[in-house]
Design a protein around this motif. Sequence first.
Motif, PDB file in Angstrom:
ATOM      1  N   ALA A   1       0.997  -1.278  -0.003  1.00  0.00           N
ATOM      2  CA  ALA A   1       0.142  -0.141  -0.104  1.00  0.00           C
ATOM      3  C   ALA A   1       0.796   1.277   0.063  1.00  0.00           C
ATOM      4  CB  ALA A   1      -1.006   0.132   1.193  1.00  0.00           C
ATOM      5  N   GLU A   2       1.954   1.443   0.873  1.00  0.00           N
ATOM      6  CA  GLU A   2       2.801   2.351   0.949  1.00  0.00           C
ATOM      7  C   GLU A   2       3.551   2.508  -0.597  1.00  0.00           C
ATOM      8  OE1 GLU A   2       2.962   4.809   3.096  1.00  0.00           O
ATOM      9  OE2 GLU A   2       1.616   3.840   4.547  1.00  0.00           O
ATOM     10  N   GLU A   3       3.970   1.670  -1.133  1.00  0.00           N
ATOM     11  CA  GLU A   3       4.483   1.817  -2.427  1.00  0.00           C
ATOM     12  C   GLU A   3       3.531   2.310  -3.456  1.00  0.00           C
ATOM     13  OE1 GLU A   3       6.484  -1.040  -6.079  1.00  0.00           O
ATOM     14  OE2 GLU A   3       6.505  -1.728  -3.903  1.00  0.00           O
ATOM     15  N   LEU A   4       2.145   1.882  -3.494  1.00  0.00           N
ATOM     16  CA  LEU A   4       1.214   2.540  -4.295  1.00  0.00           C
ATOM     17  C   LEU A   4       0.918   3.952  -4.090  1.00  0.00           C
ATOM     18  CD1 LEU A   4      -1.120  -0.502  -4.861  1.00  0.00           C
ATOM     19  CD2 LEU A   4       0.108   0.629  -6.809  1.00  0.00           C
ATOM     20  N   ALA A   5       0.879   4.208  -2.988  1.00  0.00           N
ATOM     21  CA  ALA A   5       0.637   5.531  -2.438  1.00  0.00           C
ATOM     22  C   ALA A   5       1.652   6.647  -2.936  1.00  0.00           C
ATOM     23  CB  ALA A   5       0.396   5.650  -0.573  1.00  0.00           C
ATOM     24  N   GLY A   6       2.812   6.283  -3.167  1.00  0.00           N
ATOM     25  CA  GLY A   6       3.883   6.861  -3.757  1.00  0.00           C
ATOM     26  C   GLY A   6       3.543   7.351  -5.055  1.00  0.00           C
ATOM     27  N   TYR A   7       2.523   6.910  -5.791  1.00  0.00           N
ATOM     28  CA  TYR A   7       2.315   7.399  -7.152  1.00  0.00           C
ATOM     29  C   TYR A   7       1.094   8.567  -7.013  1.00  0.00           C
ATOM     30  CZ  TYR A   7       4.904   3.680  -9.374  1.00  0.00           C
ATOM     31  OH  TYR A   7       5.814   2.925  -9.568  1.00  0.00           O
ATOM     32  N   GLY A   8       0.815   8.825  -5.712  1.00  0.00           N
ATOM     33  CA  GLY A   8      -0.018   9.958  -5.556  1.00  0.00           C
ATOM     34  C   GLY A   8      -1.586   9.668  -5.521  1.00  0.00           C
ATOM     35  N   ALA A   9      -1.798   8.341  -5.314  1.00  0.00           N
ATOM     36  CA  ALA A   9      -3.176   7.634  -5.194  1.00  0.00           C
ATOM     37  C   ALA A   9      -3.808   7.320  -3.783  1.00  0.00           C
ATOM     38  CB  ALA A   9      -3.315   6.460  -6.186  1.00  0.00           C
TER      39      ALA A   9
END
Length: 182
Positions: free
Chosen positions: A14-22
């Motif tokens: 989740a943290e990795e995906l949140a790094g894309y601004g989503a």
Amino acid sequence: VHVALLGKGVGALAEELAGYGADVHVGDAPVLEHPLAEAYAPVIAGIAKAAQATYVGAAATAFGKDLLPRVAARLDAGMATEVLGLAGEGANVTFRRPMWAGNVLAEVEIATPVKVFTIRPTEFPAAAKEGKGAVVAAPVAVDAAALRTRHAGFKEVKSERPELTEARAVVAGGRGTKGDFK
């Protein structure tokens, strides 16, 4: 942009995906361990309703094309598949998609308030890692005993041939090319 991340033990991603601004909605539960459209659809529909989403999309994979019609039905939404491009903005977006075995490209408009679509991922550039989104726990209210489908197993088949999607160049022949490889 909101992203649904579903499965068992997927919280670390989740943290990795949140790094894309989503904003990442994490549905982490044993019933979601194996990707079953019947189990995933109510969770994704719930996330879409909670986020007041007007567009719901996924990759045009075999799983995406099994999952999203179920989500569209739960949201009373129209759907377009195999989308190659988008045009317009706001509620007036049209979807370019192939029809008649790819012989025609059509611009289609979905008239429902919520629009569901699958895209061909190779037609769009990869997202840039910029920004910081929030990570939110998504409720998972799926009764595993009530599901009519079960995960029977997965057996990966390894080929000695190179992966076609990763090839630098692909040469094909046949009647369609009439022998002209230029």
